[in-house]
Scaffold this active site. Sequence first.
Site, mmCIF file in Angstrom:
data_model
loop_
_atom_site.group_PDB
_atom_site.id
_atom_site.type_symbol
_atom_site.label_atom_id
_atom_site.label_comp_id
_atom_site.label_asym_id
_atom_site.label_seq_id
_atom_site.Cartn_x
_atom_site.Cartn_y
_atom_site.Cartn_z
ATOM 1 N N ASN A 30 9.413 99.867 -76.581
ATOM 2 C CA ASN A 30 10.143 99.886 -75.309
ATOM 3 C C ASN A 30 9.134 99.664 -74.192
ATOM 4 O OD1 ASN A 30 9.129 102.599 -74.419
ATOM 5 N ND2 ASN A 30 10.204 103.186 -76.288
ATOM 6 N N VAL A 39 11.707 101.437 -85.874
ATOM 7 C CA VAL A 39 10.441 100.957 -86.420
ATOM 8 C C VAL A 39 9.257 101.445 -85.574
ATOM 9 C CG1 VAL A 39 10.472 98.679 -85.280
ATOM 10 C CG2 VAL A 39 9.338 98.956 -87.475
ATOM 11 N N ASP A 40 9.483 101.608 -84.292
ATOM 12 C CA ASP A 40 8.440 102.116 -83.384
ATOM 13 C C ASP A 40 7.989 103.511 -83.845
ATOM 14 O OD1 ASP A 40 6.802 102.243 -81.156
ATOM 15 O OD2 ASP A 40 8.419 102.562 -79.706
ATOM 16 N N SER A 125 14.781 94.124 -81.398
ATOM 17 C CA SER A 125 16.048 94.314 -80.650
ATOM 18 C C SER A 125 17.279 94.437 -81.533
ATOM 19 C CB SER A 125 16.300 93.180 -79.630
ATOM 20 O OG SER A 125 15.519 93.341 -78.479
ATOM 21 N N TYR A 129 18.621 98.592 -79.941
ATOM 22 C CA TYR A 129 18.913 97.743 -78.776
ATOM 23 C C TYR A 129 20.146 96.854 -78.966
ATOM 24 C CZ TYR A 129 14.762 99.109 -76.065
ATOM 25 O OH TYR A 129 13.831 99.804 -75.313
HETATM 26 N N1 AR6 Z 1 9.970 98.395 -91.223
HETATM 27 C C1 AR6 Z 1 10.637 97.284 -90.853
HETATM 28 N N2 AR6 Z 1 11.756 97.298 -90.114
HETATM 29 C C2 AR6 Z 1 12.226 98.506 -89.730
HETATM 30 C C3 AR6 Z 1 11.596 99.718 -90.062
HETATM 31 C C4 AR6 Z 1 10.414 99.636 -90.840
HETATM 32 N N3 AR6 Z 1 9.717 100.721 -91.194
HETATM 33 N N4 AR6 Z 1 12.322 100.736 -89.514
HETATM 34 C C5 AR6 Z 1 13.375 100.188 -88.886
HETATM 35 N N5 AR6 Z 1 13.341 98.834 -89.006
HETATM 36 P P1 AR6 Z 1 14.719 99.276 -83.879
HETATM 37 P P2 AR6 Z 1 15.026 97.810 -81.310
HETATM 38 C C6 AR6 Z 1 14.252 97.808 -88.491
HETATM 39 O O1 AR6 Z 1 15.876 100.153 -83.525
HETATM 40 O O2 AR6 Z 1 16.442 97.485 -81.621
HETATM 41 C C7 AR6 Z 1 12.822 102.485 -80.367
HETATM 42 O O3 AR6 Z 1 13.202 103.762 -79.932
HETATM 43 C C8 AR6 Z 1 15.649 98.215 -88.096
HETATM 44 O O4 AR6 Z 1 16.462 98.330 -89.254
HETATM 45 O O5 AR6 Z 1 13.514 99.900 -84.442
HETATM 46 O O6 AR6 Z 1 14.138 96.736 -80.761
HETATM 47 C C9 AR6 Z 1 11.863 101.830 -79.393
HETATM 48 O O7 AR6 Z 1 10.957 102.754 -78.846
HETATM 49 C C10 AR6 Z 1 16.063 97.019 -87.230
HETATM 50 O O8 AR6 Z 1 16.502 95.919 -88.043
HETATM 51 O O9 AR6 Z 1 14.220 98.427 -82.567
HETATM 52 C C11 AR6 Z 1 12.787 101.269 -78.360
HETATM 53 O O10 AR6 Z 1 13.184 102.260 -77.434
HETATM 54 C C12 AR6 Z 1 14.739 96.601 -86.579
HETATM 55 O O11 AR6 Z 1 13.710 97.281 -87.298
HETATM 56 C C13 AR6 Z 1 13.979 100.838 -79.174
HETATM 57 O O12 AR6 Z 1 13.972 101.664 -80.338
HETATM 58 C C14 AR6 Z 1 14.634 96.951 -85.106
HETATM 59 O O13 AR6 Z 1 15.286 98.166 -84.850
HETATM 60 C C15 AR6 Z 1 13.866 99.393 -79.626
HETATM 61 O O14 AR6 Z 1 15.046 99.021 -80.283
#
Ligand code: AR6
Length: 178
Positions: A30, A39-40, A125, A129
Amino acid sequence: MHLLIGERRLELARGDITTERVDAIGNAANAALRGGGGVDGAIHRAAGPGLLDELRRRYPDGTPTGTAVATEGHGLPARWVLHAVGPVWRGGGHGEAELLAGAYRSSLALADELGARTVAFPAISMGIYGYPPDEGARVALRSVADHLRGSTGVELVRFTLFSDDTFQVFEEALAELA
Ligand code: AR6
């Protein structure tokens, strides 16, 4: 599944990006760059507290949506983390596609500056997101393919996708692109 662009390779894999043995992994961060869920959160847990310390020290003001910053990998197998900030989906009329493309483009520009040859990305995203999967996958793949067609030292980009559903959507989008 993969696509060859000259000598360069764009590929899809299922898995957990925190275990990827590549030069750099992307993070779906973010704009405040202070960690979060998804993932973050997984990347921060695996890297250890040094990651947050470095972010606070080097990027006290965060980074705007559509851009990225780089840190060391700390406890991760990857040498660097490219913290990319994708847009929150707000219906598609708020520049979301351009901002998502920007997140990937900025990350790959940083990879080139650092000399990273292999890079893995999550589906930026497309979790918290709320970016629609089919459109998100198309933007992600097109942005990376464009970079690999240009002048770059990056030889491999892998999308490391956490869920079967996301993997399938990327597969379909890659078939369209090929
Ligand atoms: N390895 C690979 N992909 C993953 C993993 C992992 N270990 N864990 C989750 N994913 P998201 P965004 C996937 O929500 O939508 C955070 O709070 C997940 O299934 O992580 O960009 C940040 O700090 C999805 O397909 O990221 C921001 O505030 C993808 O990663 C916000 O979330 C992205 O999901 C960002 O949201």
